[in-house]
Write a protein that holds these residues in place. Structure first.
Motif, PDB file in Angstrom:
ATOM      1  N   ASP A 138       0.825  -1.207   0.000  1.00  0.00           N
ATOM      2  CA  ASP A 138       0.000   0.000   0.000  1.00  0.00           C
ATOM      3  C   ASP A 138       0.864   1.264   0.000  1.00  0.00           C
ATOM      4  O   ASP A 138       0.652   2.193   0.780  1.00  0.00           O
ATOM      5  CB  ASP A 138      -0.953   0.004   1.200  1.00  0.00           C
ATOM      6  N   LEU A 139       1.846   1.299  -0.907  1.00  0.00           N
ATOM      7  CA  LEU A 139       2.707   2.468  -1.076  1.00  0.00           C
ATOM      8  C   LEU A 139       2.266   3.272  -2.291  1.00  0.00           C
ATOM      9  O   LEU A 139       1.669   2.734  -3.224  1.00  0.00           O
ATOM     10  CB  LEU A 139       4.162   2.040  -1.271  1.00  0.00           C
ATOM     11  N   ASP A 140       2.600   4.566  -2.285  1.00  0.00           N
ATOM     12  CA  ASP A 140       2.365   5.391  -3.469  1.00  0.00           C
ATOM     13  C   ASP A 140       3.448   5.144  -4.517  1.00  0.00           C
ATOM     14  O   ASP A 140       3.164   5.066  -5.714  1.00  0.00           O
ATOM     15  CB  ASP A 140       2.355   6.877  -3.092  1.00  0.00           C
ATOM     16  N   GLU A 141       4.684   5.059  -4.055  1.00  0.00           N
ATOM     17  CA  GLU A 141       5.827   4.844  -4.938  1.00  0.00           C
ATOM     18  C   GLU A 141       6.790   3.874  -4.266  1.00  0.00           C
ATOM     19  O   GLU A 141       6.884   3.821  -3.036  1.00  0.00           O
ATOM     20  CB  GLU A 141       6.570   6.159  -5.212  1.00  0.00           C
ATOM     21  N   ALA A 142       7.522   3.117  -5.075  1.00  0.00           N
ATOM     22  CA  ALA A 142       8.594   2.258  -4.564  1.00  0.00           C
ATOM     23  C   ALA A 142       9.888   2.666  -5.253  1.00  0.00           C
ATOM     24  O   ALA A 142      10.002   2.587  -6.477  1.00  0.00           O
ATOM     25  CB  ALA A 142       8.290   0.792  -4.825  1.00  0.00           C
ATOM     26  N   ASP A 143      10.856   3.144  -4.471  1.00  0.00           N
ATOM     27  CA  ASP A 143      12.143   3.557  -5.025  1.00  0.00           C
ATOM     28  C   ASP A 143      13.090   2.375  -5.177  1.00  0.00           C
ATOM     29  O   ASP A 143      13.932   2.349  -6.067  1.00  0.00           O
ATOM     30  CB  ASP A 143      12.785   4.616  -4.122  1.00  0.00           C
ATOM     31  N   SER A 144      12.957   1.398  -4.279  1.00  0.00           N
ATOM     32  CA  SER A 144      13.821   0.226  -4.315  1.00  0.00           C
ATOM     33  C   SER A 144      13.041  -0.979  -3.801  1.00  0.00           C
ATOM     34  O   SER A 144      12.428  -0.914  -2.729  1.00  0.00           O
ATOM     35  CB  SER A 144      15.068   0.453  -3.444  1.00  0.00           C
ATOM     36  N   VAL A 145      13.055  -2.067  -4.575  1.00  0.00           N
ATOM     37  CA  VAL A 145      12.358  -3.293  -4.181  1.00  0.00           C
ATOM     38  C   VAL A 145      13.340  -4.452  -4.263  1.00  0.00           C
ATOM     39  O   VAL A 145      13.816  -4.800  -5.345  1.00  0.00           O
ATOM     40  CB  VAL A 145      11.142  -3.577  -5.089  1.00  0.00           C
ATOM     41  N   GLU A 146      13.675  -5.006  -3.109  1.00  0.00           N
ATOM     42  CA  GLU A 146      14.557  -6.174  -3.039  1.00  0.00           C
ATOM     43  C   GLU A 146      13.789  -7.281  -2.315  1.00  0.00           C
ATOM     44  O   GLU A 146      13.993  -7.533  -1.130  1.00  0.00           O
ATOM     45  CB  GLU A 146      15.852  -5.824  -2.299  1.00  0.00           C
ATOM     46  N   VAL A 147      12.892  -7.919  -3.038  1.00  0.00           N
ATOM     47  CA  VAL A 147      12.015  -8.933  -2.456  1.00  0.00           C
ATOM     48  C   VAL A 147      12.109 -10.208  -3.287  1.00  0.00           C
ATOM     49  O   VAL A 147      12.096 -10.159  -4.522  1.00  0.00           O
ATOM     50  CB  VAL A 147      10.550  -8.442  -2.408  1.00  0.00           C
ATOM     51  N   ASP A 148      12.208 -11.334  -2.606  1.00  0.00           N
ATOM     52  CA  ASP A 148      12.258 -12.637  -3.266  1.00  0.00           C
ATOM     53  C   ASP A 148      11.056 -13.478  -2.865  1.00  0.00           C
ATOM     54  O   ASP A 148      10.611 -13.449  -1.712  1.00  0.00           O
ATOM     55  CB  ASP A 148      13.533 -13.392  -2.875  1.00  0.00           C
ATOM     56  N   GLY A 149      10.547 -14.225  -3.834  1.00  0.00           N
ATOM     57  CA  GLY A 149       9.521 -15.215  -3.558  1.00  0.00           C
ATOM     58  C   GLY A 149      10.119 -16.603  -3.662  1.00  0.00           C
ATOM     59  O   GLY A 149      11.079 -16.827  -4.401  1.00  0.00           O
ATOM     60  N   LYS A 150       9.547 -17.545  -2.921  1.00  0.00           N
ATOM     61  CA  LYS A 150      10.067 -18.915  -2.937  1.00  0.00           C
ATOM     62  C   LYS A 150       8.914 -19.903  -2.863  1.00  0.00           C
ATOM     63  O   LYS A 150       7.998 -19.743  -2.050  1.00  0.00           O
ATOM     64  CB  LYS A 150      11.013 -19.137  -1.755  1.00  0.00           C
ATOM     65  N   LEU A 151       8.958 -20.916  -3.730  1.00  0.00           N
ATOM     66  CA  LEU A 151       7.992 -22.011  -3.671  1.00  0.00           C
ATOM     67  C   LEU A 151       8.489 -23.019  -2.644  1.00  0.00           C
ATOM     68  O   LEU A 151       9.521 -23.663  -2.831  1.00  0.00           O
ATOM     69  CB  LEU A 151       7.837 -22.669  -5.038  1.00  0.00           C
ATOM     70  N   VAL A 152       7.764 -23.151  -1.538  1.00  0.00           N
ATOM     71  CA  VAL A 152       8.202 -23.991  -0.426  1.00  0.00           C
ATOM     72  C   VAL A 152       7.736 -25.431  -0.586  1.00  0.00           C
ATOM     73  O   VAL A 152       8.470 -26.385  -0.309  1.00  0.00           O
ATOM     74  CB  VAL A 152       7.680 -23.407   0.911  1.00  0.00           C
ATOM     75  N   ASP A 153       6.497 -25.609  -1.042  1.00  0.00           N
ATOM     76  CA  ASP A 153       5.943 -26.956  -1.148  1.00  0.00           C
ATOM     77  C   ASP A 153       4.777 -26.916  -2.128  1.00  0.00           C
ATOM     78  O   ASP A 153       4.185 -25.853  -2.353  1.00  0.00           O
ATOM     79  CB  ASP A 153       5.467 -27.439   0.228  1.00  0.00           C
ATOM     80  N   ALA A 154       4.442 -28.067  -2.691  1.00  0.00           N
ATOM     81  CA  ALA A 154       3.323 -28.114  -3.631  1.00  0.00           C
ATOM     82  C   ALA A 154       2.690 -29.492  -3.638  1.00  0.00           C
ATOM     83  O   ALA A 154       3.381 -30.512  -3.544  1.00  0.00           O
ATOM     84  CB  ALA A 154       3.787 -27.741  -5.036  1.00  0.00           C
ATOM     85  N   THR A 155       1.367 -29.505  -3.710  1.00  0.00           N
ATOM     86  CA  THR A 155       0.597 -30.728  -3.926  1.00  0.00           C
ATOM     87  C   THR A 155      -0.249 -30.506  -5.172  1.00  0.00           C
ATOM     88  O   THR A 155      -0.179 -29.450  -5.804  1.00  0.00           O
ATOM     89  CB  THR A 155      -0.312 -31.020  -2.722  1.00  0.00           C
ATOM     90  N   GLU A 156      -1.064 -31.485  -5.512  1.00  0.00           N
ATOM     91  CA  GLU A 156      -1.922 -31.311  -6.680  1.00  0.00           C
ATOM     92  C   GLU A 156      -2.929 -30.186  -6.469  1.00  0.00           C
ATOM     93  O   GLU A 156      -3.356 -29.538  -7.421  1.00  0.00           O
ATOM     94  CB  GLU A 156      -2.666 -32.615  -6.984  1.00  0.00           C
ATOM     95  N   GLY A 157      -3.304 -29.949  -5.211  1.00  0.00           N
ATOM     96  CA  GLY A 157      -4.346 -28.962  -4.950  1.00  0.00           C
ATOM     97  C   GLY A 157      -3.856 -27.577  -4.609  1.00  0.00           C
ATOM     98  O   GLY A 157      -4.545 -26.586  -4.874  1.00  0.00           O
ATOM     99  N   GLU A 158      -2.651 -27.471  -4.010  1.00  0.00           N
ATOM    100  CA  GLU A 158      -2.204 -26.153  -3.578  1.00  0.00           C
ATOM    101  C   GLU A 158      -0.686 -26.067  -3.554  1.00  0.00           C
ATOM    102  O   GLU A 158       0.021 -27.088  -3.575  1.00  0.00           O
ATOM    103  CB  GLU A 158      -2.768 -25.810  -2.199  1.00  0.00           C
ATOM    104  N   ALA A 159      -0.212 -24.821  -3.500  1.00  0.00           N
ATOM    105  CA  ALA A 159       1.221 -24.558  -3.392  1.00  0.00           C
ATOM    106  C   ALA A 159       1.435 -23.560  -2.266  1.00  0.00           C
ATOM    107  O   ALA A 159       0.671 -22.594  -2.124  1.00  0.00           O
ATOM    108  CB  ALA A 159       1.768 -24.008  -4.706  1.00  0.00           C
ATOM    109  N   ARG A 160       2.466 -23.797  -1.458  1.00  0.00           N
ATOM    110  CA  ARG A 160       2.794 -22.896  -0.359  1.00  0.00           C
ATOM    111  C   ARG A 160       4.039 -22.102  -0.717  1.00  0.00           C
ATOM    112  O   ARG A 160       5.049 -22.672  -1.138  1.00  0.00           O
ATOM    113  CB  ARG A 160       2.991 -23.668   0.942  1.00  0.00           C
TER     114      ARG A 160
END
Length: 459
Positions: free
Chosen positions: A171-193
């Motif tokens: 919920d920011l107006d502007e982002a000057d710097s974004v250093e964010v990583d996403g990671k797939l931790v686990d997955a089944t046929e129905g869902e992914a964490r």
């Protein structure tokens, strides 16, 4: 060795998991959100930093139907929401403030995101600033699925979420710097964490803020969307023109469940309701604390002080302070005792004193509410800065009135042009719930009330 690498790469590709969102026009969900904020407000007083404890607990529940879904984040997506619950409990410095809740007429809300910009409005009524804050949260449900990776990934692999999606998440107006990583931790046929973590530097209302965020979420692989999100944001924000600084941690729990039907969003309920955004739909409503007046203003105006004596509003545009207006209720006058334009101009000249370089123009008229409006525009200097002042005296035939004083840097005059007239035209006078401080209904002192608003040193 080359063969081993090829086999490993092939194995990873076979087990890659697609996290592509599958959102469509007409999708219907029920969203439950709980937000907790704990920290401190920071302000300066006589050169010393003061920290004030702050606690906010918000509970929201709404049904949401997708009206438009852009293929890309830069394309506009829209939804209509009905808030069955929107409550906030706030405590500042140990003192509990009156609970905030959304009025029935404002529970139907249209939301839109495009790029990093998000907005919403109530098509049946006009939001106040408090209403807007109440329904605006991190984790915008029109945007969180944009955090997902474009390509399929294997368990344990990471990706870089789109910067605009992270901006909306926080919920920011502007982002000057974004250093964010996403990671797939686990997955089944129905869902992914999945998990998110990282740092963001950005701006809110032109003020710099630093965030450390961590999040966990569940992606429903059958329905193709995020169904649960837990988000923690540690924030350090500097003080700005319209708000104190803040050092706090926000924690959001979000649950999104599919719905087959929603009585509150049924076609019959929405018949005749315009769900298209217009300039008028973006206006906000403000009633003074003592009830002397109300007005409609665009979202660039923010009330920073509102008590029995004065309402102070500041106009920000792209994070820059453009102007300030002080609005003071005047003691009620007897019929036929209205101040003349000449007397009002003389009062302006007296109050500005040596700061005044000259009067640019002065005039009076009757407006659409049948109020008599006197306007005096002046130029001068304060601390070597070229300043423009615009003063208004607004009164009705029953003797009720307010005085308004706009102050701005002269170099911003072109950007401000006409904003004073627009705000004044929306003013509607009312019988106050309390008398202006220091005023007597038996012996009104309009000149005293005027001097308090006209003083260039009044904060």
């Amino acid at each position: 060795m080359a063969v081993t690498v090829a086999i490993s790469a092939g194995s990873a590709a076979e087990h890659a998991v697609s996290l592509a969102p599958n959102r469509n026009v007409g999708d219907l969900t029920r969203v439950t959100a709980k937000l907790e904020v704990r920290g401190e407000l920071k302000s300066l007083s006589k050169g010393q930093e003061t920290k004030t404890p702050l606690t906010v607990v918000g509970d929201l529940r709404y049904d949401e139907r997708v009206l438009a879904w852009g293929k890309q984040l830069s394309d506009a997506s829209r939804s209509v929401r009905y808030f069955a619950q929107a409550d906030a409990h706030i405590a500042v410095d140990g003192q509990t403030l009156p609970d905030r809740t959304l009025d029935e007429g404002k529970r139907l809300v249209v939301a839109q995101v495009a790029g990093r910009a998000a907005s919403c409005f109530a098509p049946r009524d006009m939001f106040t600033r408090d209403d807007l804050d109440l329904v605006t949260l991190p984790g915008n449900t029109l945007a969180i699925d944009r955090l997902l990776p474009d390509a399929a990934i294997a368990v344990g692999e990471t990706w870089k979420p789109a910067a605009d999606a992270v901006t909306l998440l926080c919920d920011l107006d502007e982002a000057d710097s974004v250093e964010v990583d996403g990671k797939l931790v686990d997955a089944t046929e129905g869902e992914a964490r999945c998990e998110l973590s990282g740092k963001v530097e950005g701006r809110v209302d032109g003020v710099k803020t630093q965030l450390e965020l961590t999040a966990k979420f569940t992606f429903d692989r059958v329905r193709g969307r995020i169904s649960w999100l837990a988000l923690s944001i540690k924030e350090q924000r500097a003080a700005g023109s319209i708000s104190p600084g803040i050092e706090a941690t926000s924690r959001l729990q979000l649950r999104i469940a599919p719905l087959d039907d929603s009585a509150t969003l049924a076609p019959a309920q929405l018949a005749g309701v315009s769900l298209e955004a217009t300039p008028a739909s973006q206006m906000l409503f403000h009633r003074s604390a003592a009830g002397h007046f109300s007005l409609a203003h665009d979202r660039r105006w923010h009330a920073v002080t509102d008590d029995e004596r004065v309402t102070v509003m500041r106009m920000l545009e792209d994070g820059e302070l453009i102007a300030q207006v002080n609005i003071t209720p005047l003691a009620r006058q007897q019929s036929g005792k209205a101040i003349t334009l000449e007397a009002f101009q003389a009062d302006v000249e007296k109050v500005l004193g040596t700061s005044l370089a000259g009067i640019v123009k002065a005039g009076e008229k009757m407006n659409q509410h049948d109020y008599r409006v006197c306007r005096v525009e002046a130029l001068g200097k304060v601390n070597a800065l070229d300043i423009q002042w615009i003063y208004f005296h607004v009164a009705d035939k029953d003797g009720r009135g307010v005085a308004l004083a706009f102050t701005l840097d002269s170099k911003l005059a072109e950007r401000f042009a006409g904003e004073d007239e627009a705000l004044v035209a929306s003013v509607q006078l009312a019988d106050p719930t309390t008398q202006p401080a220091g005023a007597s209904s038996d012996e009104p002192d309009e000149a005293s009330a005027q001097r308090s608003i006209l003083s260039p040193n009044r904060k």
